[in-house]
Structure formats: C-alpha cells, structure tokens
Design an enzyme around this catalytic site. Structure first.
Site, PDB file in Angstrom:
ATOM      1  N   ILE A 172      -3.430   4.458   2.254  1.00 47.47           N
ATOM      2  CA  ILE A 172      -3.646   5.035   3.591  1.00 47.47           C
ATOM      3  C   ILE A 172      -4.891   5.919   3.617  1.00 47.47           C
ATOM      4  CG2 ILE A 172      -2.706   6.884   5.053  1.00 47.47           C
ATOM      5  CD1 ILE A 172      -1.419   4.406   5.795  1.00 47.47           C
TER       6      ILE A 172
ATOM      7  N   PHE B 230       0.836  -1.204   0.000  1.00 44.28           N
ATOM      8  CA  PHE B 230       0.000   0.000   0.000  1.00 44.28           C
ATOM      9  C   PHE B 230       0.868   1.249   0.000  1.00 44.28           C
ATOM     10  CE2 PHE B 230       0.445   1.581   4.334  1.00 44.28           C
ATOM     11  CZ  PHE B 230       0.853   0.471   5.045  1.00 44.28           C
ATOM     12  N   CYS B 231       0.237   2.341  -0.390  1.00 41.37           N
ATOM     13  CA  CYS B 231       0.930   3.638  -0.402  1.00 41.37           C
ATOM     14  C   CYS B 231      -0.059   4.684   0.111  1.00 41.37           C
ATOM     15  CB  CYS B 231       1.403   3.968  -1.816  1.00 41.37           C
ATOM     16  SG  CYS B 231       0.033   4.124  -2.983  1.00 41.37           S
ATOM     17  N   GLY B 232       0.042   5.916  -0.399  1.00 40.44           N
ATOM     18  CA  GLY B 232      -0.846   6.976   0.078  1.00 40.44           C
ATOM     19  C   GLY B 232      -2.264   6.814  -0.404  1.00 40.44           C
TER      20      GLY B 232
END
Ligand code: FAD
Length: 557
Positions: free
Chosen positions: A547, A519-521
């Site tokens: 996120i 996952f990332c932003g």
C-alpha cells in the site's frame, strides 16, 4: 620540470573564486607547498562562506550570521599564508603571456598578475529566466551572503507572503525556512514533482508534507511573468491565475559561470561547463577548473555529468592542488551523484542513477522498494521509511538508490552511495554489517532489507508485480493480507481482504485459473503470503512496496 623549478624559483598560482572549490584548492596547495605564491581572488566580499547554510539563517535556525563565515580573509592569510584579494574580479586571462587581469571592484583599478598555474573555481549563478517584469526589486535569488541578507531583511521587515519558483534543493529549503518564519508560501514548480533528483513516486511524500505545513504547492505550473502592484508583486501563472505576493524567490536552477573561460578560448560543453581531464586540467594544461563550473565523469556510465554540489567541488579542489604540487591522489574518479535534503520533518536522498538516467542510457534494470522502520519499532519515534533500489536484473549490480522518510535517511543514502562507489551488488547489501542499537537502527538495517528483497527476487524466491504496471485486473485477483483494521484506514478498490494469519484456512476461496496478486502495507507480509501460496501451487505475485507504494504512485494532485 619548469624553468622556475630548475632555478628554484617560487611557483605562482592564481585561484579565481574564493569559496568552496577555490578555498579548498588554496588551502590544500599551501599544505603541499610551503613556498608557492598563492593568490586567491574573490569578486565578492566574503571568502569561504557556507553557501549551503544560507537558507537556515533566513529561517533563524542558524542564529549567528558569523557562523556562516567558515574562514575570513584574515584567517586564510595567517593560517595558510595566502594572498587573498576580495572585491576583486578576474576579468581576463591572457594565456599567451600567462597573465590575468584583475579589477578591484570599488576603485575600478585594473592590474595584471602573472601565473604559472591558474585555477578557475567561479561557481554557478542562479538562472534568471527572461520573463516580463523579472527585473523587479521584489524578485530575489540566493547565492551569497548579501542575497541572504536582503531576503532576511524582507522577512524581518514583516512580509507576510512569498512565492518560491522552483522545487529543487534551494527552493525547498527556503520554502521550509520561510514557513518557519510564518510567511505564507506558494511554491510553483514546472514539473509534476518537486526534487527532480529523485524518481516521481519518491517525491510524492514531499508533496503531502509541504501541504501539511501550509505550503500552497502548484505543480505542473509555469510562471509566465511578473507585474509590480504597489507594495507587492503579481506572479502570472500558466493556468491563467495571478498570485499577489510580497516577495518572489527564483530558484529555477543554476548555470556555470564560464564566461571568463570561454573568452580565454578554453573548451566548454554545449551547456557552458568547462571540460576537464581527470587531474582537473582544462584544455590548457596550465589552467585547472573545479567545482560548479566543470563537467566531470559519471562514474557508472563513464559519461560527462554536471553535478553542482559542494562535496565534489571541495574534493576536486584537493585533486587540482595535489596535481599542481606533484602530490597524490591527483585523479578525480568521477561522481555517482549523491545528495540529501531536508523538507520539514522528512528527508529525501538519492545516489547513483535514477530511472530516467537508466532509460536514457538504455540500461536494463529492476526496481525494488522496501518500507522498514528506520530504527527498532519498539523504540519511541519509530517510523517507516521508503527505500528504493535500482539494480541489474542479471548480476544484481546496484545502479542507484533513493530514500525518503522521517528518520535515518542520510545514513542509508550514504551507505548506499558507498556501496555504489565500491561496485557492490544487492547480494552484498544483504551482508553489510551496519551499526545497530535501538535508537539508531534495526538488527536488519533498512539497507539489508533492500538487499534481501532484491536478492530474493533475483534468486527466484519471489515474483513481484508493480502498481505502475498493473493494467488488467480482470485476469487477476487482488488480495490484501493486512489486518481488517489496517484495511479500514485505506485499501485498494476491488481487493479482497484475507489476513495473512488466516490465509492457509481460506485457500479454497482462491481461484486456481487466475493469477493472485497479494499485497500488504509495505511488501513484507505480501512476501510471506506469496511463499505460502506458491508452496500450495497457486500462480501468484507480490505487489512490490504494498500500500505504501500504491499511494506513492498515484498521480500528483
Ligand atoms: P562557489 O562556492 O559559488 O564559489 C565561486 C566564487 O567565485 C563566488 O563567490 C564568486 O563570487 C567567485 N567568482 C566568480 N567569478 C569570479 C571572477 N571572475 N573573479 C573573482 N571571483 C569570481 N551543495 C551541497 O552539496 N549541499 C547543499 O546543501 C547545498 N546547499 C546550497 C544552498 C545554497 C543556497 C546554495 C547557493 C548552494 C548550495 N549548494 C549545496 C551548492 C554548493 O554551494 C556549490 O556546489 C559549491 O559552493 C560550489 O563551489 P564553487 O567553488 O564551484 O563555487
């Protein structure tokens, strides 16, 4: 052909309700038929006023009250040659004789008028729940200019606090405007979210924004009663507490004003809305009904739906007028349900079917989130917005979309609404050609992005996992591919930080026997990481929405 038309007599149309639907019907009818006798009957003092603008005059954003009077009776008379009668209520319909009974509110005088066609556009009235103390003078509702004046007078008079009951459109708009006037606002909402037209996670940014602006938000809380206490009023809540305040606004929904129709024996639904056909004709073909009082067809499901909003009311009025005048288009195609609302610096919009409606209809769907900038990120003021699309797992047909954020929300909701009306798929969203210049958008618009992400998934270019479904973290490894400085601002417990830029070099740290969840932003770099790991033979999925969504799906505080 009616007898009147045979003999060249003027057709006489009586319209009940002189605001959104009624005034639209009357004006269109006149444009289509110069000879007809058109009576526009309005119980209140004003016709064709801007109900939707009322909250903004309370807050002073619309300074000039006159601006809310879109049309005056005098203007309607002179422009459209309408027989406008205000302060006059239609109290009975005699379908046998094709007559209505009108009562003038001030004089009490009752007269009868005949009609060839009757159009009902009486709207919907605020729901006032049957609670102890609810008839207090300090409790208000907002439907018309007089309601607005009375609320504004209290604010101008210096009240310092208000309790707004209900977190739908009107409650949110009034809460925002009261804060603008420095009134301390407590917003009490029965559900765990405000704005029930969007799915719960899409409402969560609104909660944070309301609190940031000083609104004391009480979710999952029921108002149980009221008690006057001197100059103020106490609001008793289901959690056992009492809020002492100067004023209460009840904004817990509206109900159709169909008493007249029911007394006349017209067919209504269990909810009390009038049943109409595609021409807006009621069960009596000489009587039409439009606006907040009718149930129409949900375009995608073909099922009855009640959508008390201004746009449908106005378009239905046009359809009814066309049908009466023998013009086209004379069919109302139904609604997909599109709305937008501002809540301080945020806006939230939705179109089509949400998850609840899809589940109730037993329709299988995928959901996809993207979090792009609403305009070029190098242009001042760029912020990320959240776009959620709901679509068919088989052919990608777009079922619904919701958008929340601090810029460009109305544009995306409207594009997505148009796409749903046109029966488009997420593959079509990839190809949409949308206007772009740095202050307005990005070369790949957020709507295109939603299409790319959803279509990637359907083509098998990415497999996604959802925070909502994450149960067994033992069998998987969570990898945060953001930069360390981003992780410092908040991450997910148990996640290992391996930034995307070094992922290829650190692959030996990754287990091959476990599923890797990246996952990332917002999901974009997670997708890039997914592609890298997939090419290297790992079992991997990308956490949808990154996120951004992780924060949004947290249970409400
Ligand atoms: P109305 O516009 O309510 O008109 C009905 C009229 O009929 C009333 O004036 C009533 O006095 C009169 N009447 C009723 N019975 C009789 C009778 N027997 N005889 C004579 N007259 C009668 N919608 C949006 O899409 N976007 C928004 O931002 C938005 N904001 C809103 C904000 C507020 C504060 C309110 C109150 C509504 C808002 N709406 C909004 C909803 C929108 O105003 C309604 O959907 C729309 O006005 C419905 O039109 P209508 O003709 O059915 O009813």
């Amino acid at each position: 052909m009616t007898e009147k038309e045979d003999y060249g007599m003027r057709r006489k149309i009586v319209i009940v309700g002189g605001v959104a639907g009624g005034a639209a019907t009357a004006a269109r009818l006149r444009r289509m038929d110069e000879d007809a006798e058109i009576l526009l009957i309005e119980r209140g003092e004003h016709v064709s006023f801007a109900n939707c603008g009322l909250p903004y005059h309370i807050g002073g954003e619309i300074e000039d009250r006159e601006k809310l009077l879109v049309m005056t009776p005098a203007k309607l008379r002179s422009w459209f040659n309408l027989d406008v009668r205000v302060r006059t209520e239609v109290v009975a319909v005699d379908r046998e004789k094709k007559e209505v009974e009108l009562r003038h509110n001030a004089s009490g005088e009752v007269i009868r008028e005949t009609y060839d066609n009757l159009v009902l556009s009486p709207g919907a009235k605020p729901v006032v729940p049957d609670l102890p103390g609810v008839d207090s003078e300090k409790i208000r509702t907002l439907r018309n200019l007089l309601d607005m004046d009375s609320i504004k007078a209290l604010v101008d008079g210096g009240i310092t606090s208000a309790v707004v009951v209900g977190g739908g459109f009107i409650g949110l708009e009034v809460a925002e405007q009261l804060r603008r006037r420095d009134v301390a606002v407590t917003l009490v909402e029965l559900l765990d979210q405000v704005m029930p037209s969007v799915d719960p996670e899409m409402a969560s940014p609104l909660h944070a924004t309301l609190r940031d602006h000083g609104v004391d938000l009480r979710l999952g809380t029921r108002v149980e009663g009221f008690k006057e206490n001197g100059a103020g009023i106490g609001v008793n809540l289901s959690d056992g507490t009492t809020l002492d305040t100067d004023m209460v606004l009840l904004a817990v929904g509206v109900k159709p004003e169909s008493d007249l129709a029911q007394a006349a024996g017209l067919e209504v639904t269990d909810r009390g809305t009038i049943v109409v056909d595609e021409h807006m004709r009621t069960s009596d073909p000489d009587i039409y009904a439009v606006g907040d009082v009718v149930t129409v067809r949900q375009k995608q499901l073909g099922t009855p739906v009640w959508l008390p909003l201004a746009g449908p009311a106005s378009r239905q009025g046009r359809v009814a007028a066309n049908h009466i005048a023998g013009k086209t288009p004379d069919r109302f195609p139904g609604v997909v349900g599109t709305s937008v609302c501002r809540v301080f610096e945020l806006a939230v919009g939705s179109t089509g079917l949400g998850e609840k409606a899809l589940k109730e209809a037993g329709v299988a769907y995928h959901r996809q989130y993207v979090g792009p900038f609403f305009h070029a990120d190098y242009y001042p003021g760029a912020v990320r917005i959240t776009v959620k699309v709901l679509f068919s797992p088989t052919d990608g047909k777009l079922f619904g979309a919701q958008v929340v954020g601090a810029g460009g929300i109305d544009k995306r909701v409207d594009v997505l609404s148009t796409a749903i009306h046109a029966g488009m798929t997420v593959f079509d969203l990839e190809d949409l050609e949308l206007g772009y210049a740095p202050p307005y958008g990005t070369a790949r618009d957020p709507v295109n992005f939603a299409g790319f992400a959803a279509a990637n998934r359907l083509r098998g270019d990415v497999e996604v996992a959802e925070w909502q479904d994450l149960v067994d973290e033992e069998d998987s490894m969570l990898i945060d591919v953001r930069q360390p400085e981003e992780v410092e601002e908040g991450g997910v417990p148990g996640a290992v930080n391996i930034p995307l830029g070094v992922l290829r070099n650190r692959m030996k740290e990754l287990p091959r026997h476990k599923e890797i969840l990246v996952f990332c932003g917002v999901g974009q770099r997670g997708y890039y990481a997914y592609r890298v790991l997939k090419h290297h033979g790992f079992k991997v999925r990308n956490m949808d929405g990154g996120i951004m969504l992780h924060r949004m799906v947290q249970p409400p505080a």
